[in-house]
Design a protein around this motif. Structure first.
Motif, PDB file in Angstrom:
ATOM      1  N   ILE A   8      60.294  53.824  33.598  1.00  0.00           N
ATOM      2  CA  ILE A   8      60.480  53.022  34.653  1.00  0.00           C
ATOM      3  C   ILE A   8      62.480  52.552  34.759  1.00  0.00           C
ATOM      4  O   ILE A   8      63.100  52.535  33.256  1.00  0.00           O
ATOM      5  N   LYS A  10      66.046  50.028  35.391  1.00  0.00           N
ATOM      6  CA  LYS A  10      66.377  49.608  35.285  1.00  0.00           C
ATOM      7  C   LYS A  10      68.101  49.367  36.183  1.00  0.00           C
ATOM      8  O   LYS A  10      68.704  50.016  35.599  1.00  0.00           O
ATOM      9  N   LEU A  16      63.619  46.237  38.628  1.00  0.00           N
ATOM     10  CA  LEU A  16      62.471  47.476  37.631  1.00  0.00           C
ATOM     11  C   LEU A  16      62.190  48.731  39.047  1.00  0.00           C
ATOM     12  O   LEU A  16      61.447  47.911  39.318  1.00  0.00           O
ATOM     13  N   TYR A  24      59.544  49.467  43.515  1.00  0.00           N
ATOM     14  CA  TYR A  24      60.221  48.185  42.407  1.00  0.00           C
ATOM     15  C   TYR A  24      59.188  47.541  42.052  1.00  0.00           C
ATOM     16  O   TYR A  24      58.111  47.482  42.805  1.00  0.00           O
ATOM     17  N   VAL A  42      61.654  52.000  29.389  1.00  0.00           N
ATOM     18  CA  VAL A  42      62.196  51.634  30.266  1.00  0.00           C
ATOM     19  C   VAL A  42      63.821  52.129  30.266  1.00  0.00           C
ATOM     20  O   VAL A  42      64.662  51.544  28.591  1.00  0.00           O
ATOM     21  N   ILE A  55      63.568  44.082  27.613  1.00  0.00           N
ATOM     22  CA  ILE A  55      62.712  44.337  28.426  1.00  0.00           C
ATOM     23  C   ILE A  55      61.538  43.550  28.438  1.00  0.00           C
ATOM     24  O   ILE A  55      61.530  42.443  28.239  1.00  0.00           O
TER      25      ILE A  55
END
Length: 183
Positions: A8, A10, A16, A24, A42, A55
């Motif tokens: 994922i 950011k 995200l 998204y 992430v 996160i």
């Protein structure tokens, strides 16, 4: 073969982007990944920095402010006090190990209650069981931590005594300077 870690990204606009679904997503979607035990990571889209922990902390913060909090102010204050102390890494491992034990135990209780009650009203049975378990567990944990602290104190004292003894042996041949007595 194990499933690859879901990536994922950011972006600077705080959005995200799930590379698996090419869409998204929200923090709620990330929470669902956690609940489904799906491995993910992430990363900052620009720098590549790993943001997974931040996160997860955001999700915890939303959960804590949005309903019935899991952590009391006293517990959170205790966590803060451990930062920077020599016990910080020990507390992290202790909590991680106990959380794993707790989850494993909870899964076994759920399996047993499903087999005993056929899936009917297992939530109330589990709630009663957990209340009884925690009532027993708290004093046991306190006794264990007290024993651990006592053992640690004894080990520390023993190390100090041994160090003093070695210092006396090492410097004993040098003699002591004449120090005038206080009157």
């Amino acid at each position: 073969m194990s499933e690859p870690v879901r990536l994922i990204k950011k972006y600077p606009n705080r959005r995200l982007y799930d590379t698996k679904t090419s869409a998204y997503i929200t923090l709620g979607d990330v929470k669902e990944l956690v609940l489904k035990f799906e491995p993910f990571k992430v990363l900052d889209a620009k720098s590549g920095e790993d943001l997974t922990r931040s996160i997860l902390l955001q999700i915890i913060l939303e959960e804590e402010t949005g309903g019935v909090p899991l952590f009391s102010c006293e517990l959170l204050s205790g966590f803060i006090r451990f930062y920077g102390s020599t016990s910080q890494s020990m507390l992290g491992k202790f909590l991680e190990n106990n959380m794993k034990t707790f989850v494993d135990f909870q899964q076994k209780v759920q399996e047993q209650s499903r087999s005993l009650y056929g899936g009917s009203d297992t939530a109330s049975v589990q709630a009663d069981f957990w209340n009884q378990f925690l009532t027993f567990q708290q004093p046991a944990m306190q006794n264990m931590m007290t024993a651990y602290m006592d053992q640690s104190k004894k080990m520390f004292q023993s190390m100090q005594d041994q160090l003093q003894s070695q210092t006396r042996t090492m410097f004993g041949g040098l003699g002591t300077p004449d120090v005038p007595e206080k009157k």
